[in-house]
Scaffold this motif. Structure first.
Motif, PDB file in Angstrom:
ATOM      1  N   ASN A 172       2.526   6.011  -6.161  1.00 34.53           N
ATOM      2  CA  ASN A 172       2.211   4.579  -6.198  1.00 34.53           C
ATOM      3  C   ASN A 172       3.401   3.746  -5.750  1.00 34.53           C
ATOM      4  O   ASN A 172       3.264   2.791  -4.970  1.00 34.53           O
ATOM      5  N   ALA A 174     -13.239   0.436  -8.102  1.00 36.29           N
ATOM      6  CA  ALA A 174     -12.155   1.052  -7.338  1.00 36.29           C
ATOM      7  C   ALA A 174     -11.787   0.172  -6.155  1.00 36.29           C
ATOM      8  O   ALA A 174     -12.654  -0.364  -5.463  1.00 36.29           O
ATOM      9  N   GLY A 175     -10.497   0.015  -5.936  1.00 35.15           N
ATOM     10  CA  GLY A 175     -10.020  -0.763  -4.805  1.00 35.15           C
ATOM     11  C   GLY A 175      -9.791  -2.226  -5.095  1.00 35.15           C
ATOM     12  O   GLY A 175      -9.224  -2.947  -4.271  1.00 35.15           O
ATOM     13  N   ARG A 233       3.899   4.186  -1.992  1.00 33.88           N
ATOM     14  CA  ARG A 233       2.880   3.478  -1.203  1.00 33.88           C
ATOM     15  C   ARG A 233       3.061   1.971  -1.291  1.00 33.88           C
ATOM     16  O   ARG A 233       2.838   1.256  -0.304  1.00 33.88           O
ATOM     17  N   SER A 281      -5.672  -5.028  -0.276  1.00 32.39           N
ATOM     18  CA  SER A 281      -6.757  -4.065  -0.068  1.00 32.39           C
ATOM     19  C   SER A 281      -6.278  -2.775   0.592  1.00 32.39           C
ATOM     20  O   SER A 281      -6.889  -1.720   0.399  1.00 32.39           O
ATOM     21  N   LYS A 282      -5.187  -2.820   1.344  1.00 28.73           N
ATOM     22  CA  LYS A 282      -4.705  -1.620   2.024  1.00 28.73           C
ATOM     23  C   LYS A 282      -3.750  -0.784   1.170  1.00 28.73           C
ATOM     24  O   LYS A 282      -3.254   0.247   1.629  1.00 28.73           O
ATOM     25  N   ARG A 335      -3.181   4.980  -7.780  1.00 27.80           N
ATOM     26  CA  ARG A 335      -3.869   6.011  -8.567  1.00 27.80           C
ATOM     27  C   ARG A 335      -3.249   6.108  -9.956  1.00 27.80           C
ATOM     28  O   ARG A 335      -2.024   6.046 -10.106  1.00 27.80           O
ATOM     29  N   THR A 386      -3.165   1.688  -1.878  1.00 27.86           N
ATOM     30  CA  THR A 386      -3.860   2.626  -2.754  1.00 27.86           C
ATOM     31  C   THR A 386      -3.033   2.879  -4.011  1.00 27.86           C
ATOM     32  O   THR A 386      -1.851   3.212  -3.927  1.00 27.86           O
ATOM     33  N   LYS A 438      -6.128  -1.786  -9.573  1.00 24.94           N
ATOM     34  CA  LYS A 438      -4.769  -1.424  -9.172  1.00 24.94           C
ATOM     35  C   LYS A 438      -3.743  -1.839 -10.217  1.00 24.94           C
ATOM     36  O   LYS A 438      -2.805  -1.083 -10.519  1.00 24.94           O
TER      37      LYS A 438
END
Length: 693
Positions: free
Chosen positions: A456, A111-112, A459, A444-445, A449, A447, A117
């Motif tokens: 998505n 995750a991350g 964001r 990395s910043k 899903r 997110t 992603k």
């Protein structure tokens, strides 16, 4: 700028050169009886199977070279145009899909990570059942935010918020290098907010195609608002189009926006506020995230902001809310249920560009991943598809073309020594970037899903917005790229004074590792020269080697340059791809100068590369012929009529056939290579030929 098989040409092609007079080897067409190349020997790199022997190169070089392709190639149903750029782009899509699908299946992904992603964003897009089931619910909060607007005092905050999530608004804020102080970032504000490609679509209603587009646009707005549950959609749509028409009337034209000096208007916040009495710029800038970092702002079109303010004052609140609701829905339609997707395509695909089918969902999904995680995807793309030797050879070509540019500047007969010295100083400071960034973007910043497509996309838009805005007050990031490695294109940045060539354009027919140098200098060499040429076109030449807007010309030299530029404007304005629509020679001037100088400089670089030795004859073609054919074949393209109109109205690039023919007609070496003489359609009298750099 933004976009090969070897075969034998039949003897009848020789007839196409009959008018050239006593053709020597340098003016003859390729012959059928050519000895096979030795194993490992360079190939010509020319798609000779597309040559149309019924057309003389002296009359129409573009059609001669690409004629058989033009007669047989079909524009794919999901495309508005087709050609070398778009085919390379299409060929890249399955490669990117493979990377994405591998990311989805990677058992070690955490995750991350970028891998997570990439895979989850694509999965969220491809989950059609969930997207269909949700309808407009993912936008419920945004719609409520717009519908609950109590008065016009809330507009600055709403515009800032919508801008952050990627929605078009009447003006846009961005952070970029200060064009007169390139070592620092500054905040810019400029016009925006239209739903059609250009102001002409609102204002040129004596043109039946523009009128038809406007009528269909209004109907489309009504359709989308109706899908969102609005009961008075038709009346709202008319009011929205009327408001956008008011914005269009006060917008600067694309030609006016080409002037970097006129677009640089440095102001204090109080001076900005004076342009728009009653509009709260302090609130707008604070909501945009720059208010506490700002000591000045650069306004691109001051008169537009005044006009925008009046349009807002003259428009009722209900219409303004409908306008913002429409643009929210317009932006997010591709990520909503099928009814929205189909309505969006019916207008922006079919009505505007003539495209008959939407792209397959997987291709749109790949594009969605590219838009949000472009460098994360690009990093894996270059690792798999971009060998180191291609980058090394390209870097050598860049060096050679740059060296030829330096030599050419010294030999210009229209420029004085003082300006030549300044031009050389700028050229010496050019930064080339080839293939991919040295420093990859950090996601990395962001997110992502797997079960939240609209979230998505929102964001990702906010991530990009914040990444831009937070540059303010920081040192200039000279490692940043403005294109991803998988982009089939190249660019020049005047503020960075850099030329950038992504990995994906470094493929045939632009760049062929198997081919003799002639085709590579004619193709990618001319692209290199084109991008350098942007540093010395009518816009780029107003900035110096440090990226600052500064007049480094003598008055006499600028006048001599402008006289040559005016000749190009006249030449290209005479070209008409379809009846009633001419190329805008002023809008396309920068790109036409780039092509003109790029080809001229690439030819000089090619000659230097031969080191005094004769070029080999390959496929019956001399080196000079292969050079110009290499240039001409990269512009191989065809376009639907509706898209052609969009291009001449909005695109600073001329249509492909004119980029090919219009460019070579100005170069003496082309006349020698193909035996072009007075009376031929490709002939321009020497006094009418334009050579700038």
């Amino acid at each position: 700028m933004k976009p090969t098989l070897l075969s034998t040409l039949i003897l009848s092609v020789l007839a196409t050169f009959a008018h050239a007079g006593e053709a020597t080897q340098s003016t003859a067409a390729p012959k059928a009886a050519v000895a096979a190349a030795a194993p490992g020997a360079p190939i010509s790199g020319i798609d000779i199977q597309y040559i149309d022997s019924s057309v003389r190169p002296q009359d129409d070089f573009f059609t001669y070279l690409n004629g058989k392709w033009l007669k047989t190639a079909e524009i794919p149903a999901d495309k508005s145009s087709w050609g070398t750029f778009l085919k390379l782009r299409d060929d890249t899509q399955p490669q990117l899909l493979g990377i994405i699908e591998a990311a989805q299946k990677d058992p070690s992904k955490k995750a991350g990570t970028d891998v997570q992603k990439i895979g989850d964003l694509y999965a969220s897009f491809m989950n059609e059942a969930r997207v269909e089931r949700l309808g407009t619910r993912p936008l419920a909060g945004e719609l409520q935010r717009i519908r609950s607007l109590k008065d016009k005092k809330g507009l600055p905050d709403l515009i800032a918020h919508l801008s952050k999530i990627g929605v078009a608004t009447p003006y846009g804020l961005r952070v970029g290098q200060d064009a007169r102080a390139s070592t620092r970032y500054a905040t810019y504000v400029g016009q925006g907010g239209l739903g059609m490609p250009d102001r002409d679509y609102y204002l040129k209603l004596d043109d039946k195609r523009m009128l038809e587009a406007r009528t269909r646009y209004e109907a489309h707005v009504a359709t989308v608002l109706g899908l969102a549950g609005e009961k008075n959609a038709a009346a709202q749509a008319k009011a929205i189009v009327d408001f956008e028409t008011a914005l269009a009337r006060v917008q600067w034209t694309k030609v006016e926006n080409r002037d970097p000096v006129k677009r640089y208007n440095k102001m204090s916040v109080s001076e900005l506020a004076a342009l728009t009495p009653g509009y709260d710029w302090n609130a707008a800038l604070a909501a945009a995230g720059v208010g506490n970092k700002l000591d000045y702002i650069i306004v691109a079109q001051p008169s537009y902001l005044t006009g925008f303010n009046k349009a807002v004052a003259d428009t009722d609140l209900a219409t303004l809310k409908s306008y913002f609701e429409w643009h929210l829905l317009r932006e997010y339609s591709p990520y909503l249920s099928k009814a929205f997707v189909d309505a969006n395509f019916a207008f922006y695909g079919t009505a505007l560009t003539g495209t008959t089918e939407n792209r397959p969902r997987w291709k749109i999904g790949v594009s969605t991943v590219e838009g949000a995680l472009g460098e994360a995807l690009g990093r894996q793309y270059v690792a798999k598809y971009f060998p180191a030797e291609r980058k090394a050879r390209m870097e050598e070509l860049v060096k050679n073309v740059t060296a030829a540019y330096a030599q050419s500047i010294d030999t210009l007969d229209w420029m004085t020594p003082a300006t030549k010295k300044e031009a050389q100083a700028k050229l010496a400071k050019f930064t080339p970037k080839v293939g991919y960034p040295n420093k990859w973007r950090d996601y990395s910043k962001l997110t992502i899903r797997a079960d939240d497509l609209v979230g998505n996309v929102k964001r990702a838009a906010e991530f990009g917005y914040n990444r831009n805005i937070t540059k303010l007050g920081k040192p200039i990031d000279r490692e940043e790229w403005g294109m991803t490695p998988q982009t089939v294109n190249a660019y020049y940045s005047s503020s960075m004074n850099e030329i950038v060539f992504p990995a994906s354009i470094l493929q045939p027919p632009f760049f062929d590792m198997r081919a003799d140098d002639a085709v590579n200098y004619g193709a990618i060499g001319a692209v290199i020269g084109h991008e350098i040429g942007h540093g010395f076109d009518d816009k780029g030449s107003q900035s110096d080697g440090d990226g600052n807007l500064r007049d480094w010309w003598t008055k006499e030299d600028r006048a001599a340059f402008q006289a040559r530029a005016d000749m190009l404007v006249k030449q290209y304005s005479a070209y008409s791809p379809i009846p009633g629509y001419h190329v805008n020679g002023e809008l396309t001037l920068g790109e036409n100068i780039g092509d003109n100088s790029g080809l001229a400089i690439a030819y000089k670089a090619y000659k230097i590369s031969l080191k005094g030795q004769p070029a080999p004859v390959i496929d019956g073609l001399t080196g000079d012929q292969r050079f110009f054919m290499g240039f001409g074949q990269v512009w191989r393209s065809k376009m639907r009529e509706a898209q052609q109109i969009v291009q001449v109205k909005t695109d600073p690039h001329s249509p492909g056939q004119f980029r090919a023919n219009g460019t070579v007609m100005n170069h003496p070496a082309f006349y020698e290579a193909f035996g072009v003489k007075e009376g031929d359609k490709m002939y321009l009298a020497p006094k009418d030929r334009v050579t700038i750099w």
